[in-house]
Motif scaffolding. Structure first.
Motif, PDB file in Angstrom:
ATOM      1  N   VAL A 331       0.886  -1.167   0.000  1.00 15.79           N
ATOM      2  CA  VAL A 331       0.000   0.000   0.000  1.00 15.79           C
ATOM      3  C   VAL A 331       0.923   1.217   0.000  1.00 15.79           C
ATOM      4  CG1 VAL A 331      -2.020  -1.110   0.977  1.00 15.79           C
ATOM      5  CG2 VAL A 331      -0.302  -0.216   2.524  1.00 15.79           C
ATOM      6  N   THR A 332       0.796   2.034  -1.013  1.00 16.84           N
ATOM      7  CA  THR A 332       1.855   2.967  -1.383  1.00 16.84           C
ATOM      8  C   THR A 332       1.824   4.317  -0.683  1.00 16.84           C
ATOM      9  OG1 THR A 332       0.453   3.450  -3.291  1.00 16.84           O
ATOM     10  CG2 THR A 332       2.334   1.997  -3.661  1.00 16.84           C
ATOM     11  N   GLY A 333       0.647   4.758  -0.191  1.00 16.56           N
ATOM     12  CA  GLY A 333       0.566   6.087   0.394  1.00 16.56           C
ATOM     13  C   GLY A 333      -0.439   6.167   1.524  1.00 16.56           C
ATOM     14  N   HIS A 334      -0.187   7.044   2.468  1.00 12.90           N
ATOM     15  CA  HIS A 334      -1.043   7.216   3.641  1.00 12.90           C
ATOM     16  C   HIS A 334      -2.390   7.810   3.256  1.00 12.90           C
ATOM     17  CE1 HIS A 334      -2.262   8.272   7.708  1.00 12.90           C
ATOM     18  NE2 HIS A 334      -1.219   7.607   8.170  1.00 12.90           N
ATOM     19  N   GLY A 335      -3.420   7.448   4.009  1.00 17.59           N
ATOM     20  CA  GLY A 335      -4.765   7.949   3.730  1.00 17.59           C
ATOM     21  C   GLY A 335      -4.902   9.446   3.898  1.00 17.59           C
ATOM     22  N   LEU A 336      -4.093  10.064   4.756  1.00 16.82           N
ATOM     23  CA  LEU A 336      -4.188  11.508   4.965  1.00 16.82           C
ATOM     24  C   LEU A 336      -3.671  12.301   3.768  1.00 16.82           C
ATOM     25  CD1 LEU A 336      -3.225  11.798   8.733  1.00 16.82           C
ATOM     26  CD2 LEU A 336      -5.492  11.884   7.699  1.00 16.82           C
ATOM     27  N   LYS A 337      -3.101  11.610   2.794  1.00 16.39           N
ATOM     28  CA  LYS A 337      -2.739  12.264   1.540  1.00 16.39           C
ATOM     29  C   LYS A 337      -3.977  12.826   0.839  1.00 16.39           C
ATOM     30  CE  LYS A 337       1.746  11.313   0.742  1.00 16.39           C
ATOM     31  NZ  LYS A 337       2.733  12.231   0.171  1.00 16.39           N
ATOM     32  N   ASP A 338      -5.103  12.137   1.006  1.00 14.81           N
ATOM     33  CA  ASP A 338      -6.333  12.504   0.303  1.00 14.81           C
ATOM     34  C   ASP A 338      -7.512  12.416   1.276  1.00 14.81           C
ATOM     35  OD1 ASP A 338      -8.265  13.070  -1.545  1.00 14.81           O
ATOM     36  OD2 ASP A 338      -7.952  11.281  -2.774  1.00 14.81           O
ATOM     37  N   PRO A 339      -7.565  13.331   2.260  1.00 14.12           N
ATOM     38  CA  PRO A 339      -8.610  13.244   3.290  1.00 14.12           C
ATOM     39  C   PRO A 339     -10.015  13.483   2.767  1.00 14.12           C
ATOM     40  CG  PRO A 339      -7.399  15.309   3.484  1.00 14.12           C
ATOM     41  CD  PRO A 339      -6.657  14.471   2.490  1.00 14.12           C
ATOM     42  N   ASP A 340     -10.136  14.183   1.632  1.00 13.61           N
ATOM     43  CA  ASP A 340     -11.466  14.476   1.094  1.00 13.61           C
ATOM     44  C   ASP A 340     -12.190  13.228   0.608  1.00 13.61           C
ATOM     45  OD1 ASP A 340     -11.068  17.136   1.628  1.00 13.61           O
ATOM     46  OD2 ASP A 340     -10.381  17.631  -0.393  1.00 13.61           O
ATOM     47  N   VAL A 341     -11.443  12.124   0.436  1.00 19.50           N
ATOM     48  CA  VAL A 341     -12.058  10.909  -0.083  1.00 19.50           C
ATOM     49  C   VAL A 341     -13.114  10.361   0.873  1.00 19.50           C
ATOM     50  CG1 VAL A 341     -10.468   9.223   0.947  1.00 19.50           C
ATOM     51  CG2 VAL A 341     -11.514   8.733  -1.266  1.00 19.50           C
ATOM     52  N   VAL A 342     -13.048  10.767   2.156  1.00 19.32           N
ATOM     53  CA  VAL A 342     -14.039  10.282   3.118  1.00 19.32           C
ATOM     54  C   VAL A 342     -15.454  10.662   2.694  1.00 19.32           C
ATOM     55  CG1 VAL A 342     -14.031  12.295   4.671  1.00 19.32           C
ATOM     56  CG2 VAL A 342     -14.497  10.014   5.593  1.00 19.32           C
ATOM     57  N   ASP A 343     -15.581  11.762   1.960  1.00 19.26           N
ATOM     58  CA  ASP A 343     -16.902  12.176   1.473  1.00 19.26           C
ATOM     59  C   ASP A 343     -17.497  11.140   0.523  1.00 19.26           C
ATOM     60  OD1 ASP A 343     -16.694  14.508   2.943  1.00 19.26           O
ATOM     61  OD2 ASP A 343     -15.889  15.677   1.276  1.00 19.26           O
ATOM     62  N   LEU A 344     -16.646  10.462  -0.229  1.00 16.82           N
ATOM     63  CA  LEU A 344     -17.122   9.448  -1.170  1.00 16.82           C
ATOM     64  C   LEU A 344     -17.645   8.215  -0.445  1.00 16.82           C
ATOM     65  CD1 LEU A 344     -14.298   9.638  -3.886  1.00 16.82           C
ATOM     66  CD2 LEU A 344     -16.551  10.736  -3.930  1.00 16.82           C
ATOM     67  N   HIS A 345     -17.252   8.056   0.789  1.00 14.84           N
ATOM     68  CA  HIS A 345     -17.741   6.929   1.589  1.00 14.84           C
ATOM     69  C   HIS A 345     -18.983   7.307   2.402  1.00 14.84           C
ATOM     70  CE1 HIS A 345     -14.368   4.266   0.732  1.00 14.84           C
ATOM     71  NE2 HIS A 345     -13.535   5.272   0.953  1.00 14.84           N
ATOM     72  N   HIS A 346     -19.390   8.573   2.281  1.00 19.78           N
ATOM     73  CA  HIS A 346     -20.592   9.072   2.976  1.00 19.78           C
ATOM     74  C   HIS A 346     -20.480   8.848   4.486  1.00 19.78           C
ATOM     75  CE1 HIS A 346     -22.258   9.479  -1.037  1.00 19.78           C
ATOM     76  NE2 HIS A 346     -22.037   8.189  -1.249  1.00 19.78           N
ATOM     77  N   LEU A 347     -19.294   9.140   5.006  1.00 18.10           N
ATOM     78  CA  LEU A 347     -19.043   8.997   6.429  1.00 18.10           C
ATOM     79  C   LEU A 347     -18.978  10.379   7.085  1.00 18.10           C
ATOM     80  CD1 LEU A 347     -16.210   6.300   6.256  1.00 18.10           C
ATOM     81  CD2 LEU A 347     -18.602   5.921   6.873  1.00 18.10           C
ATOM     82  N   LYS A 348     -19.620  10.524   8.195  1.00 16.96           N
ATOM     83  CA  LYS A 348     -19.579  11.797   8.917  1.00 16.96           C
ATOM     84  C   LYS A 348     -19.929  11.554  10.382  1.00 16.96           C
ATOM     85  CE  LYS A 348     -24.339  13.027   7.599  1.00 16.96           C
ATOM     86  NZ  LYS A 348     -25.190  14.049   6.949  1.00 16.96           N
TER      87      LYS A 348
END
Length: 367
Positions: A331-348
């Motif tokens: 797994v090549t990169g940390h998730g905090l590289k792209d924090p906006d992706v959480v919106d695509l998971h509809h998580l809040k």
């Protein structure tokens, strides 16, 4: 002794000398994490490990190549470097250039870079130029500029990058005591799968291992030039780090797949996002979308949608898989590289007034 970076750890196997000014942020030595749930999914006492490259200094595997590329550039007298990037290369180049005290120029596609990565490049002082085009346009211009002006190219077209990145394969063998049977990787510009294969071959030649893994590369379905055997003029995927339509290491990646008897396949954006969420919720490892392509690829190989050419699926169907098979997923990169992706998971978060009863209810506990 404390870890001092990949150049000091693997100096005899890298293109450096005692005169090379080592520019390092102590990259490498990233964890190889056993995944009990993925192992259970494979069955037959399999062992699946996650090589978590997101724990490098700038949060991606690119640091391995950049320490060698920047060190060698300084040795050759360069005072500036340039790269085309979908994000992670720019972050690594900017950080290591800052460490070396030289200028860094970044060309990237406007509006197509994850915010976390862009922030890293800007904060480290890179001159960032956004193009109204794609990554392939940026790389074409970088090559042109590098050939005609006194700036060193630090994309994976630079062999020093590949040399640095191959050390991840060294680390895996050093930890496991042998090369894995299968190695799953995301594929974008294809430098990483090229580098891992080089590393595995060199470690076997050095007597550090006896076998070689099957290399299993996975492109995003909307950016899959190697799989479709044609340039993709308008690559499109949520996995920005592998949104590339004409990989620089295309031929080398094909060679790695062919020589290892591996596979190049595709995973959809839905499969990538599902794998990203699954990995975080089951193994506690948060990665950027592109990184999850390797996990999505493994899950695909284990399912009914597996490609007919998949060697892992074929061995499973024929009950030929070694009982103690070992699989590594990078797994090549940390998730905090792209924090906006959480919106695509509809998580809040759940929002409530600050009372005990309301909090207990939100927790789903009995009052």
């Amino acid at each position: 002794m404390s870890w001092r970076g990949i150049i000091e750890a693997y100096r005899p196997f890298l293109p450096v000398s005692n005169k090379t000014p080592v520019v390092t942020l102590n990259e490498g030595n990233t964890p190889l994490i056993f995944s009990p749930r993925l192992s259970e999914m494979v069955g037959r006492e399999a062992s699946v490990y996650i090589k978590y490259e997101g724990l490098n200094p700038t949060g991606s595997f690119k640091d391995r190549g950049m320490t060698v590329a920047i060190s060698r550039a300084i040795e050759k007298g360069s005072r500036a470097v340039i790269c085309a990037s979908t994000g992670n290369t720019s972050a690594a180049a900017a950080a290591y250039a800052a460490r070396a005290g030289i200028d860094c120029f970044v060309l990237l596609p406007k509006g197509k870079i994850a915010r976390g990565k862009l922030a890293q490049a800007l904060m480290c002082g890179a001159k960032v130029i956004a193009l109204r085009g794609n990554f392939d346009d940026a790389l074409r211009l970088v090559r042109d500029i590098g050939e005609n002006y006194p700036v060193a190219i630090v994309n994976s077209t630079n062999q020093d990058r590949i040399e640095g990145q191959k050390t991840a394969a060294f680390e895996i063998v050093d930890v496991l005591g042998e090369a894995p049977d299968y190695h799953f990787l995301p594929v974008g510009n294809a430098g990483n799968i090229t580098a891992y294969w080089k590393g595995y071959r060199e470690w076997r030649e050095a007597g550090r291992s006896k076998k070689l893994p099957k290399m299993m590369g996975f492109e995003a379905a909307g950016a899959a030039p190697i799989f479709h055997e044609k340039v993709i003029k308008k690559p499109d995927t949520v996995a920005t780090a592998i949104r590339i339509g004409n990989p620089a290491s295309w031929k080398q990646a094909e060679m790695a797949i062919s020589q290892s008897h591996g596979l190049m396949d595709i995973v959809t954006d839905d499969e990538i996002l599902a794998a990203q969420k699954w990995l975080a919720m089951n193994d506690g490892i948060f990665v950027e979308p592109a990184s999850a392509a390797s996990i999505a690829g493994l899950i695909k190989c284990l399912g009914k949608a597996s490609c007919r050419k998949c060697p892992l699926a074929a061995e499973l169907r024929a009950s030929l898989l070694p009982k103690a098979v070992t699989i590594v997923c990078t797994v090549t990169g940390h998730g905090l590289k792209d924090p906006d992706v959480v919106d695509l998971h509809h998580l809040k978060p759940v929002t409530v007034w600050p009372s005990r009863d309301r909090v207990i209810k939100a927790m789903g506990l009995s009052l």
